[in-house]
Scaffold this active site. Structure first.
Site, short mmCIF file in Angstrom:
data_model
loop_
_atom_site.label_atom_id
_atom_site.label_comp_id
_atom_site.label_asym_id
_atom_site.label_seq_id
_atom_site.Cartn_x
_atom_site.Cartn_y
_atom_site.Cartn_z
N ALA A 103 -65.01 15.19 127.15
CA ALA A 103 -64.97 15.86 128.11
C ALA A 103 -63.71 17.04 127.95
O ALA A 103 -63.11 16.88 127.22
CB ALA A 103 -64.57 15.02 129.34
N LYS A 104 -63.70 18.06 128.94
CA LYS A 104 -62.74 18.72 128.69
C LYS A 104 -62.60 19.68 130.13
O LYS A 104 -63.64 19.70 130.94
CB LYS A 104 -63.25 19.88 127.70
CG LYS A 104 -61.94 20.63 127.24
CD LYS A 104 -61.10 19.93 126.17
CE LYS A 104 -60.08 20.83 125.66
NZ LYS A 104 -59.18 19.81 124.51
N GLY A 105 -61.44 20.08 130.42
CA GLY A 105 -61.32 20.92 131.65
C GLY A 105 -60.32 22.26 131.40
O GLY A 105 -59.69 22.29 130.53
N ILE A 128 -66.14 19.64 132.60
CA ILE A 128 -67.42 19.47 131.85
C ILE A 128 -67.22 18.06 131.30
O ILE A 128 -66.20 17.69 130.56
CB ILE A 128 -67.56 20.45 130.92
CG1 ILE A 128 -67.36 21.92 131.24
CG2 ILE A 128 -69.05 20.15 130.32
CD1 ILE A 128 -68.30 22.28 132.17
#
Length: 432
Positions: free
Chosen positions: A121-123, A76
């Site tokens: 952001a992040k995953g 994201i």
């Protein structure tokens, strides 16, 4: 996420529902609470309720037994107005779209609050690392990296370690990106091994940041560091490093809780022995130099400082009514739900929010990214000095904002961050 809410999100409808739930609901409520403080920028706050880019991928791999396993992965990019996306990747069985959206949103706020030139952001990949071999985890990492490869890069989006990921996983991500692009881009990830362009001081940076922020907060509240009773939830990299640094400063670690159990000692746990025990036994349970307590009883331990350093949503309203601490330092992302925030404020408990308190990791990731571009690396003392300077300056600005506006530290941090993000949007304008 229910089908109707998922459909609403994918069709572009604002994902604000009457009763926000879970991490994304918490983030939305935090944005809602800060909006009245944003003045003319408030009209742009809707931008923060809508992630810029959401990628959901299937991660198929061949398992050790020859079968094909499928894992769901996410990346994201919440907001890129102030720079490339920055945020970790977690491997955990509880990873969901809502969780990763919230974590990406908090990264937007965190990077802006500390004034780093990054967006948020992040995953994550939904899997249980305990049930996969190291080879299977490598396969997941490489396939996941290939699937999200089109939206990551040193000037696009830079992953880093998070829950259940480490320097080796970052090395696999970097190598996969290099194999797919033909570019030896060490800056595509941070938290790498030192030999591959990693930075000294990166591994303990988040815990060190919690300590640096905590030391300043203790001083500002006219508390004494020596003898201060510290209770820590979570004893991975962040919790263990934090415990070691507070113990070195002559505070007492009186209780620790992790996923395996909880131990307490009102006279102070021997931290070095506890860290060694936890590493050997994958947790603090059955530590011989402390009393084993019920995990829920951890929240009733008499202490001066409480440090939630595990997962989000742990400090609930019920627990907020029970804790004995005067100061809460959020080492985890999103550990306190909004209702608990209100209760703690009414009880006179100071909460230093995650978006400043645990920003040490991303700050040293920024240093690593800069060093990779320059191909010139700093000493660990230089890293630690620069880290302390940035975090202390950010806390000072946020603390002064809180006092001037008459708001909590969390609201002040969101005011500072949202003003920076939304000003960037305003100055850039809309294209086309």
């Amino acid at each position: 996420m229910t089908d109707d809410r998922a459909s609403a999100f994918r069709s572009g409808i604002s994902y604000v529902h009457p009763e926000p739930a879970g991490p994304w609901g918490t983030f939305l409520e935090q944005i809602e609470r800060v909006t009245p403080h944003l003045g003319a920028l408030a009209k742009m706050a809707e931008t923060l309720r809508r992630p810029k880019r959401t990628l959901i991928v299937d991660v198929p791999i061949e398992m050790d037994d020859g079968s094909i396993g499928h894992f769901e992965g996410f990346r994201i990019q919440h907001n890129l107005a102030r720079g490339p996306g920055k945020g970790g990747v977690r491997f955990h069985p509880g990873v969901t779209l809502e969780e990763v959206m919230a974590l990406a949103g908090w990264m937007t706020i965190k990077n802006a609050a500390v004034n780093l030139p990054f967006g948020g952001a992040k995953g994550g990949v939904r899997l249980d690392p305990k049930k996969l071999s190291r080879k299977e985890i490598e396969h997941v990492t490489r396939r996941y990296t290939s699937e999200i490869g089109g939206i990551i890069g040193p000037q696009q989006d830079i992953p880093a370690p998070d829950v259940n990921t480490d320097a080796q996983i970052m090395a696999w991500m970097m190598d996969t990106y290099a194999m797919n692009t033909g570019l030896a881009s060490t800056g595509v990830v941070t938290g790498k091994p030192i030999n591959l362009g990693g930075s000294l001081g990166r591994a303990p940076a988040t815990g060190r940041g919690v300590f640096v922020i905590g030391r300043d907060a203790i001083r500002r509240l006219n508390m004494a560091m020596e003898g201060a009773r510290i209770a820590i939830q979570g004893f991975g990299n962040v919790g263990a490093t934090t415990a070691e640094l507070f113990a070195e400063a002559r505070a007492k670690i009186v209780a620790v809780q992790d996923s395996r159990g909880a131990v307490a000692n009102p006279s102070g746990l021997p931290v070095a022995e506890l860290v060694a025990h936890a590493r050997k036994n994958s947790g603090v349970a059955h530590f011989p130099h402390g009393e084993t307590i019920d995990r829920e009883a951890f929240w009733d331990i008499p202490c001066d400082v409480l440090i939630p350093a595990a997962l989000e949503g742990q400090l609930t309203a019920a627990r907020a009514n029970r804790i004995k601490a005067r100061l809460v330092l959020e080492g985890a992302n999103g550990p306190t739900v909004p209702e608990a925030d209100d209760i703690l404020a009414s009880r006179g408990v100071t909460v230093v929010p995650d978006v400043i308190c645990n920003a040490g990791g991303v700050t040293v990731s920024y240093f690593e990214w800069v060093q990779d571009f320059a191909s010139y690396f700093w000493t660990e003392d230089e890293i630690n000095d620069r880290l302390a300077k940035i975090l202390r300056g950010a806390l000072r600005h946020i603390w002064e904002t809180a006092e001037r506006r008459g708001v909590s530290l969390r609201t002040a941090a969101f005011i500072v961050a949202c003003e920076r993000v939304l000003t960037a949007h305003m100055e850039r304008g809309l294209y086309p």
